[in-house]
Structures are given as C-alpha cells and as structure tokens.
Design a protein around this motif. Structure first.
Motif, PDB file in Angstrom:
ATOM      1  N   ILE A   1     -17.966  11.997  -4.894  1.00 20.54           N
ATOM      2  CA  ILE A   1     -19.070  11.309  -5.541  1.00 20.54           C
ATOM      3  C   ILE A   1     -20.228  12.276  -5.648  1.00 20.54           C
ATOM      4  O   ILE A   1     -20.532  13.011  -4.723  1.00 20.54           O
ATOM      5  N   CYS A   2     -20.820  12.228  -6.763  1.00 22.99           N
ATOM      6  CA  CYS A   2     -22.017  13.006  -6.974  1.00 22.99           C
ATOM      7  C   CYS A   2     -21.748  14.504  -6.913  1.00 22.99           C
ATOM      8  O   CYS A   2     -22.654  15.280  -6.710  1.00 22.99           O
TER       9      CYS A   2
ATOM     10  N   LEU B   1     -16.725   5.632  -8.769  1.00 24.57           N
ATOM     11  CA  LEU B   1     -16.646   4.739  -9.922  1.00 24.57           C
ATOM     12  C   LEU B   1     -18.058   4.365 -10.332  1.00 24.57           C
ATOM     13  O   LEU B   1     -18.819   3.808  -9.538  1.00 24.57           O
ATOM     14  N   GLN B   2     -18.378   4.675 -11.539  1.00 28.25           N
ATOM     15  CA  GLN B   2     -19.724   4.374 -12.030  1.00 28.25           C
ATOM     16  C   GLN B   2     -19.742   3.011 -12.710  1.00 28.25           C
ATOM     17  O   GLN B   2     -18.798   2.628 -13.389  1.00 28.25           O
TER      18      GLN B   2
ATOM     19  N   PRO C   1     -17.364   4.239  -4.240  1.00 22.56           N
ATOM     20  CA  PRO C   1     -16.192   5.078  -4.034  1.00 22.56           C
ATOM     21  C   PRO C   1     -14.893   4.328  -4.313  1.00 22.56           C
ATOM     22  O   PRO C   1     -14.732   3.171  -3.919  1.00 22.56           O
ATOM     23  N   LEU C   2     -14.036   5.007  -5.002  1.00 21.42           N
ATOM     24  CA  LEU C   2     -12.667   4.537  -5.157  1.00 21.42           C
ATOM     25  C   LEU C   2     -11.822   5.398  -4.241  1.00 21.42           C
ATOM     26  O   LEU C   2     -11.730   6.606  -4.432  1.00 21.42           O
ATOM     27  N   GLU C   3     -11.224   4.782  -3.285  1.00 17.22           N
ATOM     28  CA  GLU C   3     -10.537   5.560  -2.279  1.00 17.22           C
ATOM     29  C   GLU C   3      -9.032   5.348  -2.345  1.00 17.22           C
ATOM     30  O   GLU C   3      -8.555   4.219  -2.550  1.00 17.22           O
ATOM     31  N   PRO C   4      -8.313   6.425  -2.147  1.00 12.69           N
ATOM     32  CA  PRO C   4      -6.849   6.312  -2.166  1.00 12.69           C
ATOM     33  C   PRO C   4      -6.338   5.313  -1.140  1.00 12.69           C
ATOM     34  O   PRO C   4      -5.359   4.602  -1.395  1.00 12.69           O
ATOM     35  N   LYS C   5      -7.031   5.254  -0.030  1.00  9.78           N
ATOM     36  CA  LYS C   5      -6.547   4.324   0.993  1.00  9.78           C
ATOM     37  C   LYS C   5      -6.661   2.879   0.538  1.00  9.78           C
ATOM     38  O   LYS C   5      -6.005   1.995   1.075  1.00  9.78           O
TER      39      LYS C   5
ATOM     40  N   LEU D   1     -20.124  -5.253 -18.258  1.00 11.46           N
ATOM     41  CA  LEU D   1     -20.068  -4.287 -17.170  1.00 11.46           C
ATOM     42  C   LEU D   1     -19.213  -3.125 -17.648  1.00 11.46           C
ATOM     43  O   LEU D   1     -18.109  -3.313 -18.148  1.00 11.46           O
ATOM     44  N   VAL D   2     -19.741  -1.967 -17.486  1.00  7.76           N
ATOM     45  CA  VAL D   2     -19.006  -0.782 -17.919  1.00  7.76           C
ATOM     46  C   VAL D   2     -18.655   0.044 -16.693  1.00  7.76           C
ATOM     47  O   VAL D   2     -19.523   0.341 -15.864  1.00  7.76           O
ATOM     48  N   PHE D   3     -17.417   0.361 -16.602  1.00  2.00           N
ATOM     49  CA  PHE D   3     -16.929   1.159 -15.480  1.00  2.00           C
ATOM     50  C   PHE D   3     -16.464   2.509 -16.017  1.00  2.00           C
ATOM     51  O   PHE D   3     -15.779   2.575 -17.029  1.00  2.00           O
ATOM     52  N   ARG D   4     -16.831   3.504 -15.305  1.00  2.00           N
ATOM     53  CA  ARG D   4     -16.518   4.856 -15.772  1.00  2.00           C
ATOM     54  C   ARG D   4     -16.128   5.694 -14.572  1.00  2.00           C
ATOM     55  O   ARG D   4     -16.682   5.559 -13.485  1.00  2.00           O
ATOM     56  N   ILE D   5     -15.184   6.542 -14.799  1.00  2.00           N
ATOM     57  CA  ILE D   5     -14.744   7.405 -13.700  1.00  2.00           C
ATOM     58  C   ILE D   5     -14.410   8.784 -14.245  1.00  2.00           C
ATOM     59  O   ILE D   5     -13.995   8.923 -15.404  1.00  2.00           O
ATOM     60  N   HIS D   6     -14.639   9.761 -13.433  1.00  2.00           N
ATOM     61  CA  HIS D   6     -14.368  11.138 -13.812  1.00  2.00           C
ATOM     62  C   HIS D   6     -13.350  11.702 -12.824  1.00  2.00           C
ATOM     63  O   HIS D   6     -13.634  11.832 -11.636  1.00  2.00           O
TER      64      HIS D   6
END
Length: 874
Positions: free
Chosen positions: A331-332, A401-402, A447-451, A489-494
């Motif tokens: 993140i960030c 996740l933004q 945060p989107l976490e694998p766990k 709601l807009v979700f964005r991820i890089h």
DNA sequence: AATCGAATTCCTTATCGGTAG
DNA sequence: CGCTACCGATAAGGAATTCGA
C-alpha cells in the motif's frame, strides 16, 4: 517532498506560537475576501493543496470561517526533521522553546468535534483555508489561495514541504515569531484579531484524543446552528457574518472571535490543537513519497498513511513513506505519478486477474453532510457490507484496494464532484483503512491480503455530501449538483508485475442513490429477470426493487441520440401479483416490428408525479424473418447497435499497464477494439450487470466518430479485440493521451461531455489531450494501443489512437458556457454527430440519466441560448 | 408573487460499547 | 465475575427550513 498532516487524514493546523506580540493588530483587519480565482493561469489545481489536498483555489471559503487550516513552516518543521517519529512528537510536545515560533499541528475540520458549523464549506471542511493561528493574539491568519506560490512548491528543503512550503516559507520567520501575515507575506489577506488568549505555552491543552478532537468523524449532532448558508452568502460573505449573528456558533466561530468569545485555553482551537503538554494527537501522519515533487498538472496527491485506529490507537507516529511502506506492504508504495488518474477508465479484469464486487452495495444510502453526523458505512443489500475480491492474484504481498466515489453516469466514470468517500472508523468497523486525497478526490485504501483470499469487506466507506453551492462555485467546476445524487463506489487496484509494471483494474458498483427523499419515495428497480425480447413483446418480466406501489406504472421509452423521445408506451402491470418489491409486467410491443437490428430502449417505474425510477435498459430483438428488408443502418440504428454491443459483449477491453515510475510500452495482444466492426455477439452479459466495467472504447476512426464522443461504460469488447493500454511516464504528470481521432471526451460536466470538442481551444486541447498513442509529459506520448488484425484496413496505429479529451475547465454551463463552437470535421463525420453537436442541445448517448436532470440541462441550455442565464449569472 | 421540489440543516431516537458501581 | 446503569458516540429517521427553478 512530502506533506505533513496532522492526524489521520487531513487537518493540520500549524500554529505559530512564541513571541508574536509585534503583530500589528491594526493590520489584522478581517477581510472578507471571496475569491476563487487562482492567482494566475499557471496555478494548477494540483500544485498546492490544503489539508485534504483539495486545490486551494477551488475553495469558496468565506474568510470569516474559523478555518481549521493552518500554515506550516518549512524551516520550523525542519527542526524536527532529524527526529525519529516518536521523538518528533515529543519535540513538538515540548513546546515553543524547542523551536520558535512553534509550529503546532492542529487537527482541524472534523476535529472540531463541537465546532463544526454549517458555514464550514464542505469543501472547506474538507479542505479549509490554510490558517496561521497566533495564539498569543488570538488571531487567525487566513491565507488566501492566491498567496500560494506554485513556484515554491517544489522546494526540496524538507520532507514536509511538498504541500506547505509554498505557504510557509516566505511567510514565517522561524526564529522571530514575528509571523505577521500581512508583513511577511502580503498574500495573507485575511486576518482578524480577537482578544488575547492564554499562551499555548502556559495554557493547559486539551488532549487531542479520538473523542475530543482528533476523531475523523464530525459530531454526531448537528453542529450548524447558523442555518443554511444562502447562495447570496457565497457571493457576499459579509452576509455570512450577518447570518451567523442570528445564531452564533458556540464553537470558536468567527463571531466568537469578533465578539470576544475567543478560543480559550481550552476552547476549540486549543482542543484541536492537541499538542499541548501531556497531549498528543492520536495519530500524526505525514504523507509519504519523499522523493516526489508536486505535480503541477494537478495530479499531485498526498498519501495519508495512518495507523489503524483500532490497533494503533495509542501510537503517535509520523510515518515517513519508507516506514509506511514497511508498515503497509503493498500500500502506498506506488508512485502516484505512475498511476492512472481516477478519471481514466480501467477494465475490471484481464486474462489473469479480475476485480469483482462479490456483494453489491444497497441502491440507497443517505449521504451525510459535513454538518451532520455520520450516517454510517454503505451497506450491502443483504444487510452486511459490500465485498470486493481480487481473483487471480498469486502474490504474497497484500495490495491496496482503493475506493472512491464515482459518478453514476454510465457514460463516464469519474470522481463525483459532490460526494466524497467518508472513512468510517466506528467500533463496528473491522476493516483497516487508509485515507488520502488524489486531486480533490478522497480515496480510501484498504489492504487486500492473500490470507483473506484477497477479499475485503467494505465496512468502512460512508458517503459525504458536499454542498452544491460550494462545489459549483469552485473554480473550473462545471458539474451541477442539483438532482445529481447518484453515485457509485469505485474500486481500483494496482497489481505489481515483474519488471516494475502494474496492472490496474477498476470496478464500479451499482448506482447508489444518496438523497434522503428517494430512499423512501422513488421506486427503484434493482433487478429485471430479462433484458430483451422480440419486438412483439408480450412476455412477462419481473422487476425486483423497492417502493413499488399499486399505482406504479412501467413506461417504455425510446430516445434518439440527442435525447428526444420518440416512443413511449406503458406496459401492463399485473397488480394482483405485484408487491412493493416486485412488479410483474407484460412487455409492450416495440413501435416498429420490422426492425432488423436490435433496438435499445429504456423503461422506468413511475409512482406518480416526479417519482420515477432510473431508466432501465431493455432491448427489442428483431424477428428472425428473412423477409424483413435489410437496409443500411442509419445513424441512429448503428448507434443502437453500438450501444447494444457495448452492453452485451463480453470481455475486458484492455488492461492498463503502467510502469513505476516509467512504463514500458507493452501490449498483450496488440488488438484494438473496434466499435465499427460492431459484432453482434450476445454473450449474455446483461446491461444491468451490476458489475460495470469501465474502459475506453476505440471506435473506428472513419465512420463512427460521431458515436464515440463519449466514454462508453459498461462496455465489453470481444476478447479478440482486447488491447492493452500502456504508457510510459506518469499519467499523473501529464494526463495526456495522445491521439488524433476519434475523440473520447472526458468532461467535468455531463452536458459538456456531449458537446464534442468544439469548445476546446487549441492550446487547451494540447494540454488536455490524453494520448493513447503515446505518452509523455510534454505531449509526446509513446504508448500504443495496437490495432486489431481484424481490421486490416486500419492505418497505422496513430490513426487508431484515441484521444481522451479533458474538457478545459470552464465554469459550468449556466454561468459561463463557452460559445458553441464548430464541429471539427474530422471529429464529426456523420450527420448524427453534427446533430448531436449542435449547440444548445444535450444529447443522450445512453439514456440512463435522470430524465429530470437532462431536462434541466436542456432547459438551461435553451435559456442560455436565448440569453437567459442561470443563477449566478447576471 | 406564489408554488413546489430539492437541498440542507436540525431534532430526535435507537443502538452499541465502555466503564463504574 | 456478572449484572446493571450510565455515558458517550454513532447511526439513522424524520421533518423543518431554505433555496432556487
């Protein structure tokens, strides 16, 4: 350089203390200035930002407001720079002897837990004017945006100078404490004096706690005793003072200070100051990215990385970017400069990844005003909260996740001017969130976490409503707020890729109605069990939704591209079966049973006068009769097909790759979606698919230019036509896509959106064009959207390059509409396009706008053309 | 000038969690 | 340790007020 922020999200009030007795009170005459204009054309919105990083020049902030804002001093803060975070805090807490004058970081805005008042501009609340507070004199020095010098914004002197050094450097004398605004900085134009108050060095300071001042939440109680600010007040802030005198705010308002009811040592300013002995802010956060400078094009941003309130409540860290990266892996850590602007359409999926909304939000959520308490997080239809999941990610690092609030206009997804995401930090919130501002848009990052299987429960996102007048009066704002109450709601991820690239995905939720009224009055169609039938109609369709009544009617309509209704027919409602949440209707026959191409129409539910639902899509399919005469498509029909295709085809169009910090041109398959080829490939994706997939459509240059003057959303393009949009350099830096035609026009306004490019002056165009063809800050982009082998006739890629044209900021239509320009012949090759581009007509490409809104816009234009200007225009 | 719908503000209540007794 | 009352804060509904078309 980074900015320094007090507390978790915005709100630093930097206060000068020390010997300020030489301030000439006569110079501190309060001045109601109300100037939204930037000092010059070189002032970019992204240059300098306030605590929310909103462009200062856009804040219609009456200067009588007790601005929660503050000034910062580069030099003074630099004195703390060598300190470790904790030490830094300690040093600050140690008082003025450490550095004189002492710069105090005062959480503001919502930290006025009792001080929020209605005259706080929501934007201002979100982005108040920087203020110098001189405790010893009980004066607040308000800084006009004009005094901000972009030139000084690039100071590399200290890590906090990105945002504040332009304000502070020339205006604060670190050693003398004689930070007389008018003297040190003539740009300080608004100062008012009050009676002296206790020196911060001697006065007890209320601890800055979550409860009393550092809470990001406003008071749950209404805190605007002054009443609503009238439009006139916006234009004549003196009236504000008059109005306020009727019901003075007890919380350090302007009146207070004028009447001698000053901030006491334990008054709001003290409370919010928070750095008194024994008190420390709950969280002190600095923005990160020390290596990045301000982006004068307006894409600058500040991260507000903060500790999780729930888990780190006791820690008061100033988090440098490097630490924040360590604290919040994934993140960030991406330079904002290399991220696509929020206005850019992005796909929701690629071959490898998919960002999906597992649980859609409820279609209603009453947004709260700044003057209100929170109305909570957006809920899901099931009673829980929206859930978003990233599929296909195999990495071990969590990703950010933004979330931001976007428009509900299907044609273009962009940050909503009148709504901001609001971070909910209640006890029921389980999701850690971080907040930042990106070009005046508040963005939550979780945060989107694998766990967690890359799944996040969005229970921390509320919706804040900004007052229309505040936004509409903002320099350059062209949107209108009235009846503009639907958001997504807009979700964005890089997603980081090997080699430093990122794949950016974005998905938007179903539209959310944010007004109070509609939640209980307007019918709302949430689901329809069929999207199409033959032109003969007659089939039963079940509508699921809310607020249906026995009087509900279902009206099918069809409109031309320019918004003219050409057909309307009421469907038969089976009242016996229907309930408040379900309507059983019989689809009426289409007006023309001989069509040979599917016809896209709309229907809506209406409960009575002005109580109609949003239009829903429906498609009439032609009869499979070979005898139906086939004719060349007229413009409208071709548009219909294009539209229908946009609603029904199936795969993500392109991915957005970006490099960090410089992207490399890549293309996954080198294909360019070509709307003109217009395959009628009904892949079963419903137009009402809640998962709006955003991307840019690449129409064929020659024929369909007229149909491509907008960003088409909800569009899905066949796999074979998927392209990859890659760029080098920073989109944030230049915000340019270079291309030639056709034009896809980003517009801050719905009406401008549809007006084509005629109003763009060449220089503005040059500055505003977004080039897919390539990319560079200097307008020499290099990114490529490769063309599809399926269109061998296509010329070189530049012929396909898609211009995403950002409308130069002008005042909104009613106030300052650009004169109707000429349609560029290359950009308007069809009669339809020319019709659509005729001045004074708002066209509808996708009839999913609130008709009342469109009516209003058309009325505005009509009046404008006849010399009648809207409000605010004299 | 009157009307009406929308926007904004204000008031109130319910609920929840923390804490003290 | 469990229960209860109290308190503070959030969430939320409703409605009054104000604005502007």
């Amino acid at each position: 350089m980074s900015s320094f922020y007090g507390e978790e999200k915005e709100c630093s009030e930097l206060r000068l203390s020390g010997d300020l007795t030489q301030v000439n009170s006569e110079e501190l005459e309060f001045d109601y200035l109300f100037n939204y204009e930037p000092p010059n054309s070189d002032f970019h919105s992204g240059d300098l930002k306030d605590d929310t990083n909103l462009p200062l020049h856009s804040h219609p902030y009456p200067l009588d407001e007790p601005s929660p804002y503050t000034e910062s001093s580069t030099e003074a803060l630099s004195a703390y720079e060598h300190l470790e975070p904790k030490n830094y805090v300690e040093q600050v807490r140690s008082g003025p002897q450490a550095v004189s004058p002492r710069i105090e970081i005062t959480p503001s805005r919502e930290h006025h837990s009792h001080g929020s008042n209605s005259l706080h501009d929501p934007l201002v609340n979100a982005s108040p004017r920087p203020t110098l507070t001189v405790p010893g004199l009980d004066c607040a020095i308000y800084r006009e945006p004009q005094c901000l010098s972009p030139a000084s914004s690039n100071s590399s002197a200290s890590w906090h100078s990105e945002t504040y050094s332009p304000f502070a450097s020339p205006c604060v004398s670190p050693g003398s404490g004689q930070a007389v605004a008018g003297e040190l900085c003539p740009r300080f134009q608004n100062i008012h004096t009050g009676s002296p108050r206790t020196s911060p060095g001697t006065s007890p300071r209320t601890s800055l706690t979550e409860e009393n001042s550092s809470s990001p939440r406003p008071s749950s109680r209404s805190t605007s005793p002054q009443g609503k600010r009238t439009y006139e007040m916006y234009r004549n802030p003196n009236l504000v003072a008059v109005a306020r005198s009727r019901s003075p705010s007890p919380h350090g308002s302007h009146d207070d200070r004028h009447t001698g009811t000053h901030y006491g040592s334990n008054s709001v300013t003290e409370v919010v100051n928070g750095f008194g002995p024994g008190s420390v802010p709950t969280k002190i956060v600095r923005t990160n990215q020390p290596g990045y400078t301000i982006y004068p094009d307006g894409h600058g941003e500040s991260y507000l990385v903060e500790q999780d309130v729930k888990t780190k409540a006791e820690q008061y860290f100033v988090i440098p970017s490097i630490w924040s990266k360590q604290l919040v892996p994934g993140i960030c850590s991406i330079p904002i400069a290399s991220l696509p602007p929020l206005e850019w359409p992005l796909p929701s999926r690629t071959d490898q990844y998919e960002l999906h909304i597992e649980m859609q939000p409820k279609p209603h959520h009453r947004a709260h005003y700044e003057t209100e308490g929170s109305r909570g997080a957006v809920k899901a239809m099931t009673g829980g909260h929206p859930v978003v999941q990233l599929h296909g990610y195999r990495g071990k690092e969590p990703l950010g996740l933004q979330i931001f609030i976007g428009t509900a206009d299907e044609r273009i997804l962009k940050p909503h001017a009148f709504y901001q995401v609001h971070r909910i930090t209640g006890k029921t919130v389980t999701t850690t969130s971080y907040e930042k501002m990106i070009n005046s848009t508040k963005v939550l990052e979780i945060p989107l976490e694998p766990k967690n299987n890359m799944k996040a429960i969005i229970d921390c996102a509320g919706i804040l409503k900004l007052r229309n007048a505040d936004i509409e009066l903002r320099k350059g704002e062209t949107d209108i707020g009235r009846k503009n109450t639907r958001v997504r709601l807009v979700f964005r991820i890089h997603i980081p890729q090997p080699g430093g690239q990122y794949v950016s995905l974005q998905v938007a939720s179903q539209p959310i109605e944010c007004s109070q009224r509609s939640a209980h009055e307007l019918p709302m169609v949430e689901k329809q069990d069929m999207d199409s039938c033959s032109v003969l109609g007659g089939q039963q369709m079940i509508l699921t939704g809310q607020n249906f009544s026995a009087d509900s009617k279902v009206i099918f309509t069809e409109k031309t591209h320019d918004g003219q209704q050409i057909w309307e027919l009421e469907a038969t409602v089976d009242k016996d079966k229907s309930q408040t949440s379900m309507l059983f209707i019989e689809v009426p026959p289409y007006r023309d049973p001989t069509i040979c191409h599917p016809a896209k129409v709309n229907f809506y539910v209406i409960n009575g006068k002005r109580k109609r639902s949003q239009p829903q899509h429906f498609t009439y399919t032609p009869l499979p009769v070979s005898s139906i005469k086939t004719e060349p498509l007229d413009e409208y029909e071709s548009g219909q097909i294009g539209y229908m295709m946009s609603q029904t085809l199936g795969v993500s169009p392109h991915s957005y790759y970006h490099h960090n910090p410089r992207s490399v041109l890549t293309s996954d398959n080198g294909l360019l979606p070509n709307m003109a080829s217009c395959h009628q490939n009904h892949s079963g994706i419903s137009p009402s698919d809640p998962c709006f997939q955003q991307h840019i459509v690449y129409p064929r240059a020659e024929k369909n230019l007229g149909h491509s003057l907008y960003i088409q959303t909800g569009v899905m393009v066949p796999e074979a036509h998927r392209s990859v949009l890659v760029h080098t350099g920073s989109p944030a830096k230049s915000s340019h896509l270079i291309g030639q035609q056709p034009v896809i026009q980003f517009s801050p306004t719905n009406h401008h959106l549809l007006r084509g490019a005629e109003n763009i002056t060449p220089p503005a165009q040059e500055l505003q064009n977004l080039y897919c063809e390539g990319y560079s800050p200097q307008g020499t982009p290099t990114a490529v959207a490769s063309r599809s082998p399926a269109t061998p006739q296509a010329p070189q890629s530049q012929h396909y390059s898609t211009v995403i044209q950002q409308q130069p900021y002008t005042n909104r239509l009613p106030k300052d509409r650009s004169p109707p320009g000429q349609v560029h012949p290359q950009r308007c090759s069809s009669a339809e396009e020319q019709r659509a581009s005729l001045p004074g007509r708002v066209t509808v490409k996708q009839e999913n706008l609130d008709q009342a809104y469109l009516d209003d816009v058309n009325e505005i234009i009509r009046k404008d053309l006849t010399g009648v200007h809207g409000r605010g225009q004299t």
